[in-house]
Design an enzyme around this catalytic site. Structure first.
Site, PDB file in Angstrom:
ATOM      1  N   GLY A   6       0.843  -1.209   0.000  1.00 14.28           N
ATOM      2  CA  GLY A   6       0.000   0.000   0.000  1.00 14.28           C
ATOM      3  C   GLY A   6       0.870   1.248   0.000  1.00 14.28           C
ATOM      4  N   VAL A  18      16.933   8.684  -1.114  1.00 13.02           N
ATOM      5  CA  VAL A  18      17.759   7.568  -1.622  1.00 13.02           C
ATOM      6  C   VAL A  18      18.487   8.002  -2.898  1.00 13.02           C
ATOM      7  CG1 VAL A  18      17.679   5.236  -2.611  1.00 13.02           C
ATOM      8  CG2 VAL A  18      16.337   5.764  -0.562  1.00 13.02           C
ATOM      9  N   ARG A  67       0.878  -4.727  -5.348  1.00  9.01           N
ATOM     10  CA  ARG A  67       0.994  -5.976  -4.591  1.00  9.01           C
ATOM     11  C   ARG A  67       1.274  -7.062  -5.618  1.00  9.01           C
ATOM     12  NH1 ARG A  67      -2.920  -3.389  -1.200  1.00  9.01           N
ATOM     13  NH2 ARG A  67      -1.817  -2.826   0.685  1.00  9.01           N
ATOM     14  N   ASP A  98       5.718  -5.060   6.049  1.00  6.33           N
ATOM     15  CA  ASP A  98       6.431  -6.301   6.384  1.00  6.33           C
ATOM     16  C   ASP A  98       6.449  -7.310   5.240  1.00  6.33           C
ATOM     17  OD1 ASP A  98       3.770  -6.811   6.677  1.00  6.33           O
ATOM     18  OD2 ASP A  98       3.897  -7.589   8.725  1.00  6.33           O
ATOM     19  N   THR A 120       4.318   2.509   5.505  1.00  9.04           N
ATOM     20  CA  THR A 120       2.911   2.087   5.534  1.00  9.04           C
ATOM     21  C   THR A 120       2.162   2.996   6.502  1.00  9.04           C
ATOM     22  OG1 THR A 120       1.363   0.416   6.392  1.00  9.04           O
ATOM     23  CG2 THR A 120       3.629   0.198   7.108  1.00  9.04           C
ATOM     24  N   ILE A 121       0.966   3.388   6.115  1.00  4.97           N
ATOM     25  CA  ILE A 121       0.203   4.275   7.010  1.00  4.97           C
ATOM     26  C   ILE A 121      -0.191   3.566   8.302  1.00  4.97           C
ATOM     27  CG2 ILE A 121      -0.700   5.706   5.125  1.00  4.97           C
ATOM     28  CD1 ILE A 121      -3.466   4.299   5.674  1.00  4.97           C
ATOM     29  N   ASP A 122      -0.149   2.229   8.294  1.00 11.00           N
ATOM     30  CA  ASP A 122      -0.664   1.465   9.444  1.00 11.00           C
ATOM     31  C   ASP A 122       0.220   1.530  10.686  1.00 11.00           C
ATOM     32  OD1 ASP A 122      -2.830   0.699   7.988  1.00 11.00           O
ATOM     33  OD2 ASP A 122      -2.050  -1.266   7.454  1.00 11.00           O
ATOM     34  N   ASP A 124       2.488  -0.478  11.574  1.00 13.02           N
ATOM     35  CA  ASP A 124       2.426  -1.809  12.184  1.00 13.02           C
ATOM     36  C   ASP A 124       3.717  -2.613  12.028  1.00 13.02           C
ATOM     37  OD1 ASP A 124       2.195  -2.126   9.475  1.00 13.02           O
ATOM     38  OD2 ASP A 124       0.556  -3.565   9.553  1.00 13.02           O
ATOM     39  N   ARG A 166      -6.442  -3.146   8.727  1.00 13.89           N
ATOM     40  CA  ARG A 166      -7.072  -4.468   8.635  1.00 13.89           C
ATOM     41  C   ARG A 166      -6.663  -5.327   9.824  1.00 13.89           C
ATOM     42  NH1 ARG A 166      -6.225  -6.245   2.637  1.00 13.89           N
ATOM     43  NH2 ARG A 166      -7.477  -4.447   2.078  1.00 13.89           N
ATOM     44  N   GLY A 180     -11.265  12.959  20.184  1.00 12.34           N
ATOM     45  CA  GLY A 180     -12.161  12.862  21.337  1.00 12.34           C
ATOM     46  C   GLY A 180     -13.239  11.812  21.168  1.00 12.34           C
ATOM     47  N   LYS A 209     -23.903  14.909  27.714  1.00  9.92           N
ATOM     48  CA  LYS A 209     -23.323  14.773  26.367  1.00  9.92           C
ATOM     49  C   LYS A 209     -24.439  14.486  25.362  1.00  9.92           C
ATOM     50  CE  LYS A 209     -19.503  12.493  23.961  1.00  9.92           C
ATOM     51  NZ  LYS A 209     -18.956  13.726  23.390  1.00  9.92           N
ATOM     52  N   GLU A 218     -10.947  -0.836  10.530  1.00 11.88           N
ATOM     53  CA  GLU A 218     -11.717  -1.682   9.607  1.00 11.88           C
ATOM     54  C   GLU A 218     -11.635  -3.168   9.976  1.00 11.88           C
ATOM     55  OE1 GLU A 218     -10.034  -1.677   5.586  1.00 11.88           O
ATOM     56  OE2 GLU A 218      -8.051  -1.346   6.424  1.00 11.88           O
ATOM     57  N   HIS A 245      -9.835   5.360   1.192  1.00 12.03           N
ATOM     58  CA  HIS A 245      -8.498   5.690   0.677  1.00 12.03           C
ATOM     59  C   HIS A 245      -8.120   7.159   0.790  1.00 12.03           C
ATOM     60  CE1 HIS A 245      -8.968   1.628  -0.853  1.00 12.03           C
ATOM     61  NE2 HIS A 245      -7.657   1.606  -0.898  1.00 12.03           N
ATOM     62  N   GLN A 247      -7.506   8.442   3.328  1.00 12.95           N
ATOM     63  CA  GLN A 247      -6.459   8.392   4.375  1.00 12.95           C
ATOM     64  C   GLN A 247      -5.079   8.104   3.831  1.00 12.95           C
ATOM     65  OE1 GLN A 247      -8.115   5.754   7.811  1.00 12.95           O
ATOM     66  NE2 GLN A 247      -9.379   5.408   6.014  1.00 12.95           N
ATOM     67  N   ARG A 248      -5.001   7.526   2.635  1.00 11.53           N
ATOM     68  CA  ARG A 248      -3.684   7.142   2.112  1.00 11.53           C
ATOM     69  C   ARG A 248      -3.057   8.212   1.231  1.00 11.53           C
ATOM     70  NH1 ARG A 248      -3.752   0.982   0.937  1.00 11.53           N
ATOM     71  NH2 ARG A 248      -3.374   1.558  -1.217  1.00 11.53           N
TER      72      ARG A 248
HETATM   73  P1  ADP Z   1       3.184  -4.470   2.794  1.00 13.55           P
HETATM   74  O1  ADP Z   1       4.571  -4.580   2.272  1.00 13.55           O
HETATM   75  O2  ADP Z   1       2.626  -3.087   2.788  1.00 13.55           O
HETATM   76  O3  ADP Z   1       2.959  -5.224   4.079  1.00 13.55           O
HETATM   77  P2  ADP Z   1       2.045  -6.634   1.429  1.00 13.55           P
HETATM   78  O4  ADP Z   1       1.928  -7.490   2.627  1.00 13.55           O
HETATM   79  O5  ADP Z   1       0.935  -6.668   0.440  1.00 13.55           O
HETATM   80  O6  ADP Z   1       2.241  -5.127   1.756  1.00 13.55           O
HETATM   81  O7  ADP Z   1       3.362  -7.033   0.702  1.00 13.55           O
HETATM   82  C1  ADP Z   1       3.843  -6.315  -0.401  1.00 13.55           C
HETATM   83  C2  ADP Z   1       4.424  -7.271  -1.365  1.00 13.55           C
HETATM   84  O8  ADP Z   1       5.552  -7.925  -0.770  1.00 13.55           O
HETATM   85  C3  ADP Z   1       3.512  -8.410  -1.753  1.00 13.55           C
HETATM   86  O9  ADP Z   1       2.559  -8.036  -2.719  1.00 13.55           O
HETATM   87  C4  ADP Z   1       4.532  -9.366  -2.322  1.00 13.55           C
HETATM   88  O10 ADP Z   1       4.950  -8.943  -3.595  1.00 13.55           O
HETATM   89  C5  ADP Z   1       5.703  -9.192  -1.369  1.00 13.55           C
HETATM   90  N1  ADP Z   1       5.702 -10.240  -0.348  1.00 13.55           N
HETATM   91  C6  ADP Z   1       4.846 -10.387   0.681  1.00 13.55           C
HETATM   92  N2  ADP Z   1       5.117 -11.512   1.389  1.00 13.55           N
HETATM   93  C7  ADP Z   1       6.181 -12.082   0.795  1.00 13.55           C
HETATM   94  C8  ADP Z   1       6.940 -13.280   1.036  1.00 13.55           C
HETATM   95  N3  ADP Z   1       6.651 -14.116   2.048  1.00 13.55           N
HETATM   96  N4  ADP Z   1       7.971 -13.556   0.208  1.00 13.55           N
HETATM   97  C9  ADP Z   1       8.279 -12.738  -0.823  1.00 13.55           C
HETATM   98  N5  ADP Z   1       7.593 -11.607  -1.109  1.00 13.55           N
HETATM   99  C10 ADP Z   1       6.562 -11.284  -0.323  1.00 13.55           C
HETATM  100  O1  F6P Z   2      -1.582   0.430   3.499  1.00 11.84           O
HETATM  101  C1  F6P Z   2      -2.164  -0.390   4.447  1.00 11.84           C
HETATM  102  C2  F6P Z   2      -3.624  -0.439   4.241  1.00 11.84           C
HETATM  103  O2  F6P Z   2      -4.027   0.874   4.156  1.00 11.84           O
HETATM  104  C3  F6P Z   2      -4.474  -1.174   5.261  1.00 11.84           C
HETATM  105  O3  F6P Z   2      -4.781  -0.455   6.399  1.00 11.84           O
HETATM  106  C4  F6P Z   2      -5.679  -1.530   4.463  1.00 11.84           C
HETATM  107  O4  F6P Z   2      -6.306  -2.640   4.988  1.00 11.84           O
HETATM  108  C5  F6P Z   2      -5.111  -1.811   3.122  1.00 11.84           C
HETATM  109  O5  F6P Z   2      -3.920  -1.060   3.019  1.00 11.84           O
HETATM  110  C6  F6P Z   2      -6.028  -1.507   1.994  1.00 11.84           C
HETATM  111  O6  F6P Z   2      -5.291  -1.388   0.814  1.00 11.84           O
HETATM  112  P1  F6P Z   2      -5.859  -1.650  -0.642  1.00 11.84           P
HETATM  113  O7  F6P Z   2      -7.183  -1.047  -0.722  1.00 11.84           O
HETATM  114  O8  F6P Z   2      -4.845  -1.023  -1.532  1.00 11.84           O
HETATM  115  O9  F6P Z   2      -5.902  -3.153  -0.783  1.00 11.84           O
END
Ligand code: ADP
Ligand code: F6P
Length: 315
Positions: A6, A18, A67, A98, A120-122, A124, A166, A180, A209, A218, A245, A247-248
């Site tokens: 995302g 970079v 993705r 991740d 990532t905006i999350d 996480d 998510r 609030g 209130k 979500e 979206h 938010q993104r």
């Molecule tokens: P984010 O990086 O924001 O967490 P995703 O979980 O969708 O978003 O991962 C982004 C991309 O990273 C995935 O679409 C895929 O191309 C790659 N990816 C995710 N998991 C793996 C994995 N276990 N091995 C290799 N590539 C991965």
């Molecule tokens: O970028 C992370 C995130 O915004 C999550 O919070 C959300 O669940 C997801 O991406 C939605 O992304 P998309 O609509 O691109 O699948």
């Protein structure tokens, strides 16, 4: 360098850092478009000092993002390594979440040194206190909810706001406190609608209130369903608002630009030092790094102190 998963405001600031620091360090910098999907399609362009002019203030990512589920397949990772070799790529900066780091780890294991930057905006990524995009996202949510609150207040209504997350409730928690919200519902903490929302609403009604904000991530459920239940249980007119979206996107905040610039800069420093398989993180307010494996083995929990504070003061 590539951006993946995302998109997030501030990714452009990291890309710019970079490129500029890469060129300053004597590297030839290549931008790979559309994350790992673009890498497998050889979508690359040379980046120059001026290729990243005028992008610092722009949301989204000029490198595009995608993705690419098929990148989890072994043969695609091997192919990506070959494509990089063919293009003369000796190191890769991957900006994303991740999943993006898992891809970077696989490439590093096959001999292509990778450095991850959390985008990532999350917010996480357990290893980092901050991920690029979070500050802008919560500020956007706050601006939107302030508007909703104006009209909710005028009509004595309850507004149920659904924000992104998510699997994580960081946006809901931070924005909920900043707006609030009477109740904040996050995926990390099981909730009971009767106890955590309805009883609180009834108690605050008695103290005078008249309008309410309920914030939910979500991953917890749908604002539409929760709004229906609240209205039927309290009799208070309740409306769902799904921010989606919006938010993104948007121009990154000053904080975002500064952290993203520092993280992108650090990623290039690591490459220049010959390091590989590392993730750039923010810890104790400092930009530093640690091994990707270690970063991926950590699990981020919600800030329970903040959650408790929210509960104590929204009464
Ligand atoms: P984010 O990086 O924001 O967490 P995703 O979980 O969708 O978003 O991962 C982004 C991309 O990273 C995935 O679409 C895929 O191309 C790659 N990816 C995710 N998991 C793996 C994995 N276990 N091995 C290799 N590539 C991965
Ligand atoms: O970028 C992370 C995130 O915004 C999550 O919070 C959300 O669940 C997801 O991406 C939605 O992304 P998309 O609509 O691109 O699948």
């Amino acid at each position: 360098m590539l951006t993946s998963g995302g998109d997030a405001p501030g990714m452009n600031a990291a890309v710019r850092a970079v490129v500029r620091m890469g060129i300053k360090s004597g590297f030839h910098v290549i931008g790979i478009e559309r994350g790992y999907a673009g890498l497998l399609e050889n979508e690359m362009r040379d980046m120059h000092l001026r290729s990243v002019s005028d992008i610092l203030q722009r949301g989204g990512t000029v490198l595009y993002s995608a993705r690419c589920p098929e990148f989890k397949e072994e043969w695609n990772i091997a192919r990506a390594k070959e494509i990089c070799e063919g293009a003369g790529i000796e190191a890769l900066v991957t900006i994303g979440g991740d999943g993006t780091f898992r891809g970077a780890l696989e490439l590093t294991r096959r001999g292509l040194p990778c450095i991850g930057v959390p985008g990532t905006i999350d917010n996480d990524i357990a290893a980092s206190q901050y991920t690029v995009g979070f500050d802008t996202a919560i500020n956007t949510v706050v601006q939107m909810v302030d508007r909703v609150r104006d009209t909710s207040q005028s009509h004595d209504r309850c507004s149920v706001i659904e924000v992104m997350g998510r699997h994580s409730g960081h946006i809901a928690l931070y924005a909920g406190i900043a707006c609030g919200a009477l109740a904040i519902l996050v995926p990390e903490i099981p909730f009971n609608l009767e106890r955590d929302v309805i009883t609180k609403m009834v108690a605050t009604l008695r103290t005078g209130k008249q309008h309410f904000i309920v914030m939910l991530a979500e991953g917890v459920g749908s604002a539409v369903d929760i709004a229906e239940k609240i209205e039927s249980l309290t009799g208070i007119e309740t409306q769902p608002v799904v921010l989606g979206h919006v938010q993104r996107g948007g121009s990154p905040t000053a904080l975002e630009r500064v952290v993203a610039s520092a993280m992108g800069h650090h990623a290039v420093e690591l490459i220049a030092e010959g390091k590989s398989g590392r993730v750039v993180v923010q810890r104790d307010g400092r930009v530093t790094d640690l091994p990707i494996e270690e970063a991926l083995s950590m699990s981020k929990t919600i800030d329970m102190d903040l959650y408790r504070i929210a509960g104590d003061i929204s009464i």
